[in-house]
Design a protein around this motif. Structure first.
Motif, PDB file in Angstrom:
ATOM      1  N   ASP A 141       0.840  -1.196   0.000  1.00 60.08           N
ATOM      2  CA  ASP A 141       0.000   0.000   0.000  1.00 60.08           C
ATOM      3  C   ASP A 141       0.872   1.241   0.000  1.00 60.08           C
ATOM      4  OD1 ASP A 141      -2.806  -1.258   0.639  1.00 60.08           O
ATOM      5  OD2 ASP A 141      -1.425  -2.166   2.073  1.00 60.08           O
ATOM      6  N   PRO A 142       0.393   2.333  -0.615  1.00 59.03           N
ATOM      7  CA  PRO A 142       1.220   3.543  -0.708  1.00 59.03           C
ATOM      8  C   PRO A 142       1.672   4.097   0.636  1.00 59.03           C
ATOM      9  CG  PRO A 142      -0.601   3.668  -2.258  1.00 59.03           C
ATOM     10  CD  PRO A 142      -0.846   2.447  -1.423  1.00 59.03           C
ATOM     11  N   TYR A 143       0.866   3.938   1.691  1.00 53.62           N
ATOM     12  CA  TYR A 143       1.255   4.513   2.983  1.00 53.62           C
ATOM     13  C   TYR A 143       2.569   3.930   3.494  1.00 53.62           C
ATOM     14  CZ  TYR A 143       0.256   0.386   5.854  1.00 53.62           C
ATOM     15  OH  TYR A 143       0.309  -0.856   6.425  1.00 53.62           O
ATOM     16  N   MET A 144       2.940   2.743   3.004  1.00 47.61           N
ATOM     17  CA  MET A 144       4.176   2.112   3.455  1.00 47.61           C
ATOM     18  C   MET A 144       5.407   2.938   3.084  1.00 47.61           C
ATOM     19  SD  MET A 144       3.299  -1.844   2.505  1.00 47.61           S
ATOM     20  CE  MET A 144       2.031  -2.762   3.390  1.00 47.61           C
ATOM     21  N   ARG A 145       5.279   3.763   2.047  1.00 48.52           N
ATOM     22  CA  ARG A 145       6.424   4.606   1.675  1.00 48.52           C
ATOM     23  C   ARG A 145       6.769   5.557   2.811  1.00 48.52           C
ATOM     24  NH1 ARG A 145      10.160   6.952   1.611  1.00 48.52           N
ATOM     25  NH2 ARG A 145      11.318   8.020  -0.046  1.00 48.52           N
ATOM     26  N   GLY A 146       5.768   6.092   3.500  1.00 44.45           N
ATOM     27  CA  GLY A 146       6.037   6.994   4.621  1.00 44.45           C
ATOM     28  C   GLY A 146       6.753   6.311   5.758  1.00 44.45           C
ATOM     29  N   PHE A 174     -12.284  13.422  -3.492  1.00 41.79           N
ATOM     30  CA  PHE A 174     -11.631  12.354  -2.732  1.00 41.79           C
ATOM     31  C   PHE A 174     -10.198  12.285  -3.230  1.00 41.79           C
ATOM     32  CE2 PHE A 174     -12.465   8.655   0.023  1.00 41.79           C
ATOM     33  CZ  PHE A 174     -11.233   8.055  -0.040  1.00 41.79           C
ATOM     34  N   ASP A 175      -9.263  12.711  -2.374  1.00 45.84           N
ATOM     35  CA  ASP A 175      -7.874  12.901  -2.797  1.00 45.84           C
ATOM     36  C   ASP A 175      -6.987  11.732  -2.415  1.00 45.84           C
ATOM     37  OD1 ASP A 175      -5.626  14.061  -3.819  1.00 45.84           O
ATOM     38  OD2 ASP A 175      -5.305  15.438  -2.149  1.00 45.84           O
ATOM     39  N   ASN A 176      -6.426  11.091  -3.428  1.00 43.77           N
ATOM     40  CA  ASN A 176      -5.412  10.059  -3.233  1.00 43.77           C
ATOM     41  C   ASN A 176      -4.044  10.508  -3.736  1.00 43.77           C
ATOM     42  OD1 ASN A 176      -7.083   7.749  -2.281  1.00 43.77           O
ATOM     43  ND2 ASN A 176      -8.084   8.021  -4.256  1.00 43.77           N
ATOM     44  N   VAL A 177      -3.971  11.678  -4.342  1.00 41.16           N
ATOM     45  CA  VAL A 177      -2.781  12.064  -5.103  1.00 41.16           C
ATOM     46  C   VAL A 177      -2.135  13.344  -4.610  1.00 41.16           C
ATOM     47  CG1 VAL A 177      -1.949  12.725  -7.397  1.00 41.16           C
ATOM     48  CG2 VAL A 177      -3.576  10.850  -7.166  1.00 41.16           C
ATOM     49  N   GLY A 178      -2.939  14.382  -4.308  1.00 40.88           N
ATOM     50  CA  GLY A 178      -2.381  15.683  -3.968  1.00 40.88           C
ATOM     51  C   GLY A 178      -1.910  16.417  -5.215  1.00 40.88           C
ATOM     52  N   GLY A 179      -0.982  17.327  -5.041  1.00 44.34           N
ATOM     53  CA  GLY A 179      -0.358  18.012  -6.159  1.00 44.34           C
ATOM     54  C   GLY A 179      -1.332  18.681  -7.111  1.00 44.34           C
ATOM     55  N   GLU A 180      -1.107  18.473  -8.413  1.00 42.30           N
ATOM     56  CA  GLU A 180      -1.908  19.121  -9.442  1.00 42.30           C
ATOM     57  C   GLU A 180      -3.376  18.708  -9.363  1.00 42.30           C
ATOM     58  OE1 GLU A 180      -2.000  19.685 -14.316  1.00 42.30           O
ATOM     59  OE2 GLU A 180      -0.436  18.452 -13.398  1.00 42.30           O
ATOM     60  N   SER A 221      -9.388  11.164  -7.505  1.00 43.40           N
ATOM     61  CA  SER A 221      -8.079  10.960  -8.123  1.00 43.40           C
ATOM     62  C   SER A 221      -7.606   9.535  -7.876  1.00 43.40           C
ATOM     63  CB  SER A 221      -7.057  11.969  -7.590  1.00 43.40           C
ATOM     64  OG  SER A 221      -6.951  11.904  -6.178  1.00 43.40           O
ATOM     65  N   ALA A 222      -6.669   9.060  -8.719  1.00 45.94           N
ATOM     66  CA  ALA A 222      -6.206   7.665  -8.669  1.00 45.94           C
ATOM     67  C   ALA A 222      -7.398   6.721  -8.678  1.00 45.94           C
ATOM     68  CB  ALA A 222      -5.317   7.420  -7.449  1.00 45.94           C
ATOM     69  N   ALA A 223      -8.316   6.965  -9.589  1.00 49.11           N
ATOM     70  CA  ALA A 223      -9.580   6.227  -9.622  1.00 49.11           C
ATOM     71  C   ALA A 223      -9.422   4.788 -10.090  1.00 49.11           C
ATOM     72  CB  ALA A 223     -10.587   6.950 -10.509  1.00 49.11           C
ATOM     73  N   ALA A 224      -8.250   4.417 -10.586  1.00 50.04           N
ATOM     74  CA  ALA A 224      -8.019   3.026 -10.983  1.00 50.04           C
ATOM     75  C   ALA A 224      -7.321   2.231  -9.895  1.00 50.04           C
ATOM     76  CB  ALA A 224      -7.189   2.963 -12.277  1.00 50.04           C
ATOM     77  N   CYS A 282      -7.191  11.576   1.651  1.00 50.84           N
ATOM     78  CA  CYS A 282      -6.818  10.209   2.009  1.00 50.84           C
ATOM     79  C   CYS A 282      -5.319   9.985   1.867  1.00 50.84           C
ATOM     80  CB  CYS A 282      -7.592   9.237   1.113  1.00 50.84           C
ATOM     81  SG  CYS A 282      -6.990   7.552   1.154  1.00 50.84           S
ATOM     82  N   GLY A 283      -4.745  10.469   0.775  1.00 55.20           N
ATOM     83  CA  GLY A 283      -3.326  10.259   0.511  1.00 55.20           C
ATOM     84  C   GLY A 283      -2.808  11.265  -0.485  1.00 55.20           C
ATOM     85  N   MET A 284      -1.486  11.376  -0.573  1.00 47.69           N
ATOM     86  CA  MET A 284      -0.852  12.297  -1.516  1.00 47.69           C
ATOM     87  C   MET A 284       0.349  11.613  -2.148  1.00 47.69           C
ATOM     88  SD  MET A 284      -1.108  16.083   0.176  1.00 47.69           S
ATOM     89  CE  MET A 284      -2.704  16.850   0.520  1.00 47.69           C
ATOM     90  N   ILE A 285       0.074  10.603  -2.946  1.00 45.37           N
ATOM     91  CA  ILE A 285       1.146   9.798  -3.523  1.00 45.37           C
ATOM     92  C   ILE A 285       2.083  10.644  -4.387  1.00 45.37           C
ATOM     93  CG2 ILE A 285      -0.069   9.084  -5.615  1.00 45.37           C
ATOM     94  CD1 ILE A 285       1.041   6.233  -5.092  1.00 45.37           C
TER      95      ILE A 285
END
Length: 329
Positions: free
Chosen positions: A45-50, A217-223, A150-153, A241-244
């Motif tokens: 899962d992306p949170y593991m990067r943190g 619903f934010d999974n990405v952040g940024g742009e 965002s990151a809808a896939a 939710c996240g800012m990958i």
């Protein structure tokens, strides 16, 4: 001998294969109240990067040289705990390894639902809970709202799309590439933005939602976050939710439309799925019924073998997954 992945060095930017090391776990006899589990499915899962950074956060960082952790589904192969028998399928948080020994108090039996067991790492697990409570509770989304995801896939985003459509919302998703965009559209999205097309996301969102959005619903952040701010209607609600986008770079994109938070009274709320763990049973009943009725479609990207665990994790940051990314041990 049991094996596990450990973090060998803390990544600088995008993690590399050299940041990981396979280690052998010592034999561990069961103490009173413990179970031994042969892991069958592992989650990345992306949170593991943190957790790879040595910084204070809502979850402690991985310790260099020690086994990493994450969601896992496995079979009890030895038990020294009341209520757990050999053959029980369970869920726990000692992933990134092929065998886990831990107290039974840290293990949950899988609910008796007619779904593949790995679903409890996806739509019936942490990603599903994140989507469900983020949309319905944090963003307070309701029928008639226009929702941008965002990151809808991804595992979370694709579930948000489907829950929102099932509850009478107009949904705009963002995904990378024609294949993923077509898949998100097949889930029921009313429009899908291809963020790899070269068209600025704010421009594409304005075309897809000319009257603006009520929920982001934010999974990405940024742009993506900036585009959502540009399109937000009065009293819009953002569930962060996240800012990958910034997990590897550490640098946030300039938010040119941030001042719209004031005039449009936009509510921006971050959340962690653990905020809702006490409501897991109700979530499983509701989502299980949606899965059983065919309202929800499950999609998984399955990588084979413990050896490929870093490949699966890195794939999260390069668009390598459609739906939930899993490793089958």
């Amino acid at each position: 001998m049991a094996r596990a992945w450990a973090l060998k060095s803390r990544p600088n930017g995008m993690p590399q294969h050299t940041d990981f090391a396979m280690i052998t776990l010592p034999d561990q006899p069961l103490a009173e109240g413990q179970v031994r589990i042969a892991n069958r499915w592992l989650s990345v899962d992306p949170y593991m990067r943190g957790r790879m950074n040595d910084v204070k956060s809502y979850v402690p960082p991985f310790v260099l040289g020690e086994p990493m952790q994450g969601g896992a589904i496995g079979e009890v192969v030895e038990s020294n705990a009341d209520g757990f028998a050999v053959g029980d399928m369970v869920q726990h948080m000692l992933g990134w390894r092929d065998e886990a020994v831990l107290p039974a108090t840290e293990v949950q039996k899988l609910p008796a639902l007619d779904v593949p067991v790995q679903a409890f790492l996806g739509q019936l697990g942490m990603p599903g809970m994140t989507a469900y409570f983020g949309l319905t509770e944090v963003a307070a989304a309701k029928s008639g709202d226009t929702v941008f995801v965002s990151a809808a896939a991804g595992a979370v985003g694709s579930t948000v799309v489907q829950i929102a459509k099932a509850r009478g919302m107009t949904v705009i998703g963002s995904a990378g590439g024609a294949e993923k965009c077509a898949w998100v559209k097949s889930l029921g999205a009313d429009a899908v933005i291809d963020y790899k097309s070269g068209v600025p996301i704010a421009k594409a969102l304005a075309e897809a939602a000319p009257k603006g959005i009520d929920v982001y619903f934010d999974n990405v952040g940024g742009e993506h976050l900036d585009a959502a701010l540009s399109a937000a209607r009065m009293h819009a609600r953002f569930a962060i939710c996240g800012m990958i986008d910034v997990y590897n770079s550490g640098a946030a994109t300039e938010l040119r439309y941030l001042a719209r938070v004031i005039g449009n009274r936009i509510q921006i709320r971050g959340f962690i799925v653990s905020d809702f763990f006490d409501r897991r049973d109700a979530f499983v009943r509701d989502m299980g019924a949606m899965l059983a009725s065919g309202t929800l479609k499950r999609e998984e990207t399955v990588i084979e073998g413990l050896n490929a665990m870093p490949d699966a994790f890195l794939g999260l940051f390069t668009g390598g997954n459609k739906g939930k990314m899993l490793v089958r041990v």
